[in-house]
Structure formats: structure tokens, C-alpha cells
Design a protein around this motif. Sequence first.
Motif, PDB file in Angstrom:
ATOM      1  N   ALA A  50     -11.112  16.228   9.125  1.00 15.08           N
ATOM      2  CA  ALA A  50     -11.407  17.650   9.314  1.00 15.08           C
ATOM      3  C   ALA A  50     -10.835  18.135  10.639  1.00 15.08           C
ATOM      4  CB  ALA A  50     -12.915  17.892   9.263  1.00 15.08           C
ATOM      5  N   GLY A  51     -11.030  17.325  11.685  1.00 14.65           N
ATOM      6  CA  GLY A  51     -10.522  17.691  12.993  1.00 14.65           C
ATOM      7  C   GLY A  51      -9.008  17.778  13.041  1.00 14.65           C
ATOM      8  N   MET A  52      -8.331  16.892  12.352  1.00 15.51           N
ATOM      9  CA  MET A  52      -6.870  16.915  12.331  1.00 15.51           C
ATOM     10  C   MET A  52      -6.340  18.165  11.615  1.00 15.51           C
ATOM     11  SD  MET A  52      -5.759  14.287  14.019  1.00 15.51           S
ATOM     12  CE  MET A  52      -7.137  14.687  15.104  1.00 15.51           C
ATOM     13  N   ALA A  53      -6.953  18.480  10.469  1.00 15.76           N
ATOM     14  CA  ALA A  53      -6.524  19.671   9.728  1.00 15.76           C
ATOM     15  C   ALA A  53      -6.787  20.936  10.531  1.00 15.76           C
ATOM     16  CB  ALA A  53      -7.248  19.726   8.379  1.00 15.76           C
ATOM     17  N   LEU A  54      -7.958  21.004  11.157  1.00 13.42           N
ATOM     18  CA  LEU A  54      -8.302  22.176  11.958  1.00 13.42           C
ATOM     19  C   LEU A  54      -7.410  22.286  13.181  1.00 13.42           C
ATOM     20  CD1 LEU A  54     -10.263  24.552  12.301  1.00 13.42           C
ATOM     21  CD2 LEU A  54     -11.717  23.025  13.658  1.00 13.42           C
ATOM     22  N   ASN A  55      -7.061  21.161  13.778  1.00 16.54           N
ATOM     23  CA  ASN A  55      -6.177  21.161  14.934  1.00 16.54           C
ATOM     24  C   ASN A  55      -4.841  21.812  14.604  1.00 16.54           C
ATOM     25  OD1 ASN A  55      -5.250  19.893  17.680  1.00 16.54           O
ATOM     26  ND2 ASN A  55      -3.694  19.279  16.200  1.00 16.54           N
ATOM     27  N   ASP A  56      -4.274  21.443  13.475  1.00 20.94           N
ATOM     28  CA  ASP A  56      -2.975  22.006  13.111  1.00 20.94           C
ATOM     29  C   ASP A  56      -3.088  23.472  12.716  1.00 20.94           C
ATOM     30  OD1 ASP A  56      -1.942  19.538  13.630  1.00 20.94           O
ATOM     31  OD2 ASP A  56      -0.814  19.367  11.766  1.00 20.94           O
ATOM     32  N   TRP A  57      -4.226  23.857  12.141  1.00 19.29           N
ATOM     33  CA  TRP A  57      -4.432  25.279  11.840  1.00 19.29           C
ATOM     34  C   TRP A  57      -4.515  26.079  13.138  1.00 19.29           C
ATOM     35  CZ3 TRP A  57      -8.340  28.742  13.098  1.00 19.29           C
ATOM     36  CH2 TRP A  57      -8.272  29.984  12.454  1.00 19.29           C
ATOM     37  N   ALA A  58      -5.281  25.581  14.102  1.00 23.20           N
ATOM     38  CA  ALA A  58      -5.458  26.297  15.357  1.00 23.20           C
ATOM     39  C   ALA A  58      -4.168  26.341  16.178  1.00 23.20           C
ATOM     40  CB  ALA A  58      -6.572  25.641  16.175  1.00 23.20           C
ATOM     41  N   ASP A  59      -3.349  25.302  16.087  1.00 19.13           N
ATOM     42  CA  ASP A  59      -2.129  25.203  16.900  1.00 19.13           C
ATOM     43  C   ASP A  59      -0.870  25.630  16.146  1.00 19.13           C
ATOM     44  OD1 ASP A  59      -3.762  24.216  18.836  1.00 19.13           O
ATOM     45  OD2 ASP A  59      -3.011  22.165  18.786  1.00 19.13           O
ATOM     46  N   ARG A  60      -1.042  26.305  15.013  1.00 16.68           N
ATOM     47  CA  ARG A  60       0.114  26.569  14.146  1.00 16.68           C
ATOM     48  C   ARG A  60       1.198  27.398  14.839  1.00 16.68           C
ATOM     49  NH1 ARG A  60      -4.161  29.639  12.879  1.00 16.68           N
ATOM     50  NH2 ARG A  60      -3.930  31.846  12.336  1.00 16.68           N
ATOM     51  N   LEU A  85      -9.567  23.081   3.965  1.00 16.55           N
ATOM     52  CA  LEU A  85      -9.718  21.632   3.920  1.00 16.55           C
ATOM     53  C   LEU A  85     -10.571  21.149   5.087  1.00 16.55           C
ATOM     54  CD1 LEU A  85      -8.910  18.982   2.537  1.00 16.55           C
ATOM     55  CD2 LEU A  85      -6.872  18.932   3.993  1.00 16.55           C
ATOM     56  N   ALA A  86     -10.365  21.732   6.263  1.00 15.03           N
ATOM     57  CA  ALA A  86     -11.167  21.351   7.433  1.00 15.03           C
ATOM     58  C   ALA A  86     -12.640  21.645   7.204  1.00 15.03           C
ATOM     59  CB  ALA A  86     -10.665  22.094   8.671  1.00 15.03           C
ATOM     60  N   ALA A  87     -12.944  22.795   6.612  1.00 16.10           N
ATOM     61  CA  ALA A  87     -14.332  23.158   6.342  1.00 16.10           C
ATOM     62  C   ALA A  87     -14.955  22.224   5.308  1.00 16.10           C
ATOM     63  CB  ALA A  87     -14.412  24.609   5.871  1.00 16.10           C
ATOM     64  N   ALA A  88     -14.191  21.936   4.253  1.00 14.78           N
ATOM     65  CA  ALA A  88     -14.714  21.069   3.189  1.00 14.78           C
ATOM     66  C   ALA A  88     -14.956  19.656   3.696  1.00 14.78           C
ATOM     67  CB  ALA A  88     -13.735  21.060   2.016  1.00 14.78           C
ATOM     68  N   LEU A  89     -14.043  19.140   4.494  1.00 14.47           N
ATOM     69  CA  LEU A  89     -14.199  17.790   5.030  1.00 14.47           C
ATOM     70  C   LEU A  89     -15.351  17.720   6.029  1.00 14.47           C
ATOM     71  CD1 LEU A  89     -10.446  16.822   5.502  1.00 14.47           C
ATOM     72  CD2 LEU A  89     -12.076  15.695   3.961  1.00 14.47           C
ATOM     73  N   SER A  90     -15.561  18.776   6.783  1.00  9.75           N
ATOM     74  CA  SER A  90     -16.695  18.810   7.711  1.00  9.75           C
ATOM     75  C   SER A  90     -18.010  18.736   6.948  1.00  9.75           C
ATOM     76  CB  SER A  90     -16.653  20.083   8.562  1.00  9.75           C
ATOM     77  OG  SER A  90     -15.514  20.114   9.393  1.00  9.75           O
ATOM     78  N   ALA A  91     -18.115  19.546   5.890  1.00  6.31           N
ATOM     79  CA  ALA A  91     -19.331  19.536   5.076  1.00  6.31           C
ATOM     80  C   ALA A  91     -19.529  18.179   4.416  1.00  6.31           C
ATOM     81  CB  ALA A  91     -19.252  20.638   4.023  1.00  6.31           C
ATOM     82  N   ALA A  92     -18.441  17.590   3.944  1.00  7.98           N
ATOM     83  CA  ALA A  92     -18.533  16.268   3.320  1.00  7.98           C
ATOM     84  C   ALA A  92     -18.991  15.221   4.321  1.00  7.98           C
ATOM     85  CB  ALA A  92     -17.181  15.883   2.724  1.00  7.98           C
ATOM     86  N   GLY A  93     -18.498  15.325   5.546  1.00  5.19           N
ATOM     87  CA  GLY A  93     -18.892  14.368   6.573  1.00  5.19           C
ATOM     88  C   GLY A  93     -20.384  14.423   6.869  1.00  5.19           C
ATOM     89  N   VAL A  94     -20.927  15.624   6.959  1.00  3.31           N
ATOM     90  CA  VAL A  94     -22.366  15.772   7.208  1.00  3.31           C
ATOM     91  C   VAL A  94     -23.169  15.250   6.020  1.00  3.31           C
ATOM     92  CG1 VAL A  94     -24.226  17.424   7.600  1.00  3.31           C
ATOM     93  CG2 VAL A  94     -22.040  17.703   8.793  1.00  3.31           C
ATOM     94  N   GLY A  95     -22.695  15.548   4.817  1.00  3.84           N
ATOM     95  CA  GLY A  95     -23.383  15.065   3.625  1.00  3.84           C
ATOM     96  C   GLY A  95     -23.381  13.555   3.515  1.00  3.84           C
ATOM     97  N   LEU A  96     -22.256  12.933   3.823  1.00  7.58           N
ATOM     98  CA  LEU A  96     -22.174  11.474   3.794  1.00  7.58           C
ATOM     99  C   LEU A  96     -23.057  10.848   4.872  1.00  7.58           C
ATOM    100  CD1 LEU A  96     -18.330  11.104   3.207  1.00  7.58           C
ATOM    101  CD2 LEU A  96     -20.138  10.324   1.647  1.00  7.58           C
ATOM    102  N   ALA A  97     -23.130  11.502   6.025  1.00  6.81           N
ATOM    103  CA  ALA A  97     -23.994  10.998   7.087  1.00  6.81           C
ATOM    104  C   ALA A  97     -25.452  11.024   6.648  1.00  6.81           C
ATOM    105  CB  ALA A  97     -23.810  11.827   8.354  1.00  6.81           C
ATOM    106  N   ALA A  98     -25.838  12.086   5.952  1.00  2.00           N
ATOM    107  CA  ALA A  98     -27.210  12.181   5.450  1.00  2.00           C
ATOM    108  C   ALA A  98     -27.493  11.062   4.452  1.00  2.00           C
ATOM    109  CB  ALA A  98     -27.435  13.543   4.805  1.00  2.00           C
ATOM    110  N   ALA A  99     -26.520  10.780   3.596  1.00  2.00           N
ATOM    111  CA  ALA A  99     -26.702   9.724   2.598  1.00  2.00           C
ATOM    112  C   ALA A  99     -26.774   8.353   3.241  1.00  2.00           C
ATOM    113  CB  ALA A  99     -25.557   9.766   1.581  1.00  2.00           C
ATOM    114  N   GLY A 100     -26.027   8.149   4.313  1.00  2.00           N
ATOM    115  CA  GLY A 100     -25.970   6.831   4.937  1.00  2.00           C
ATOM    116  C   GLY A 100     -27.007   6.577   6.005  1.00  2.00           C
ATOM    117  N   GLY A 101     -27.488   7.625   6.655  1.00  3.01           N
ATOM    118  CA  GLY A 101     -28.407   7.420   7.769  1.00  3.01           C
ATOM    119  C   GLY A 101     -29.608   8.330   7.800  1.00  3.01           C
ATOM    120  N   GLY A 102     -29.754   9.191   6.793  1.00  4.60           N
ATOM    121  CA  GLY A 102     -30.919  10.049   6.747  1.00  4.60           C
ATOM    122  C   GLY A 102     -30.785  11.301   7.590  1.00  4.60           C
TER     123      GLY A 102
END
Length: 296
Positions: A50-60, A85-102
Motif C-alpha cells: 500500500a505504501g509503495m503504491a501510494l508513494n508513486d501516486w503522491a510523487d507522480r 490500490l493503496a486504499a484497498a491494500l491498507s484496508a486489507a492489511g488492517v483486516g489481516l492484522a485483526a484476523a491474526g492478532g485480534g
Amino acid sequence: MTLADLAELVRAPAALTVPGDSLAGGAAAGWPGGARSAVLPLASVSLYWAGMALNDWADRDLDALERPERPIPSGRVRPRTALGLAAALSAAGVGLAAAGGGPRAAALATVLAGAVWAYDLSPKSGPVSTAVMASTRGLDVLLGAAAGGRAGLRAAAGPAALLTLHTAGVTALSRGEVRGTSALVARGALATTGAVAAATPFLALAPNGSGLPRTVRAAVATVGTGLYAAAVGRAQARAVEEPTAATARAATVSGIRGMVPLQTALLGAAGAPRVAAGLAALTWSARSLTRRGTPT
């Protein structure tokens, strides 16, 4: 647009340097998430991409001048696609964290995602920006320990601090990838690497429930830090001698790849040699894959 274009956008191969963050944190805290801890590295990778995609969007606009070959300025990926893509991956990351660590892991992943977005959307210069970037790696380590509550976070504080310090040095040096760096910045990065390498084996002296003697843990940690210091320090020493854009870029790449042996050392210090051995194998995979494109 192809999958290869999207993979280039998110620096897909460089994500091999990320799973060791949460693994190191989880090992230091005694794997508080149990078997679910295996999901947390996926959360880390998702947030990294997410950070990589957002970085390139911000620095385009800047990339159109300095790096026109990148996916967005070259026209291979639309800006709105990268942002979505950056937004979707960010949301996915938070969701996966919830599944893995509560809930605690989800909360920490939210803070981590916020730090990623804050860094990418702010001017990437000055000590504050470097500190924000460095904090993302430390937060990622703590993500692996979040399920253990305050005790788990305290146990993972040492590994988190060392990876934060390493990232700060790499980030400061990366500022010179286009126009060159200075010998002073390169010396600072080299000194940081030396300090991290010297401190890491001492983490093995802390008591834990792994059942491994401190001497064994210290030995594994020492081997990992030796590999780390040799790979990263050598490239940074070249940047000290000749602080050009080319040497700064090479040192930055080495610093990113050097995350893996450092994470291996941290896992060894925490008494997880099998996980450390598996992660060490990724060093060679990362080296092979990232030769196909820059991870920076």
C-alpha cells in the motif's frame, strides 16, 4: 496495464524484506497470537505494498521529471488505479492484522497505516519525515507482539527500536538517490549500522520462554548481525568515500535487502532458530528477485 506493471508499482519482490518484522516481534513476545501469528506477515506485506503504491501516486509529478520510466509517469498505470490500490491494500492489511492478532493488532495496524499515509502524503525531507518512515518498521515489529498486550509490546520493544534505527539510516541515505548524498549523511548511516549490529546480540541475554540457552541464541544472533553488517556496511562505506547518486542508490538497496539478515539475527536472539533459518533463505530469494527491478 498488466500484472507486471502493478508488481513494479508496489515493488513486489521487495516485500520479501517485510515478513521478518512481525515475526521478530512475535518471537520476542513468545508468539502471543499462537498459530494465527502466521497471518500477521501477510498484513505487513499488504501495508508495505500500500505504501509503495501510494508513494508513486503522491510523487507522480516529480517522477515525471526524475524517473519517467516508473509505472505512473510512463502511462502504464493510471494515478487513480494506484490510489485505489493503496486504499484497498491498507484496508486489507488492517483486516489481516485483526484476523491474526485480534483487536489490539488491528488497532496497531491502523496506526501503522496512518504513518504510511502520513509519510507518503507529506514532503519527504527533513528529520521528521525520516522519523515517520523509520517508525513504520518499528510499528511493524510491534504488530507481531500486539496480541500479547502491554507485556508483549514491552518484550518486542528492543527489536522494534533496532529496526527503527536501521530504517532511519537507510532513509536518510536514500534522499541522495537522484542527486547524490553527502559524506556526513553516509557516515551517519554507517555508524547506525554499526550500532545496530553491536547491540543486536545483547538481546539474547534477556530471559525468555524459548527454552534455548542464551549462548545458543547469542550465537545465532551474532551470525545474522555479521551478515547484516558486512552487506549493508560495505555499501555505505563506498558512499562515504564517493557520495554520488549511484553509490547512495546502491547503499539504499543494500540497506533494504539487509533487513532480512537483521531480522534473522533478531529471531535468533529471541530463541526462534528454525524461523530464523527459514527467513535466512529469503535473503537469496530477495537478492535474486530484486535484481529484476529496484526495490527503492
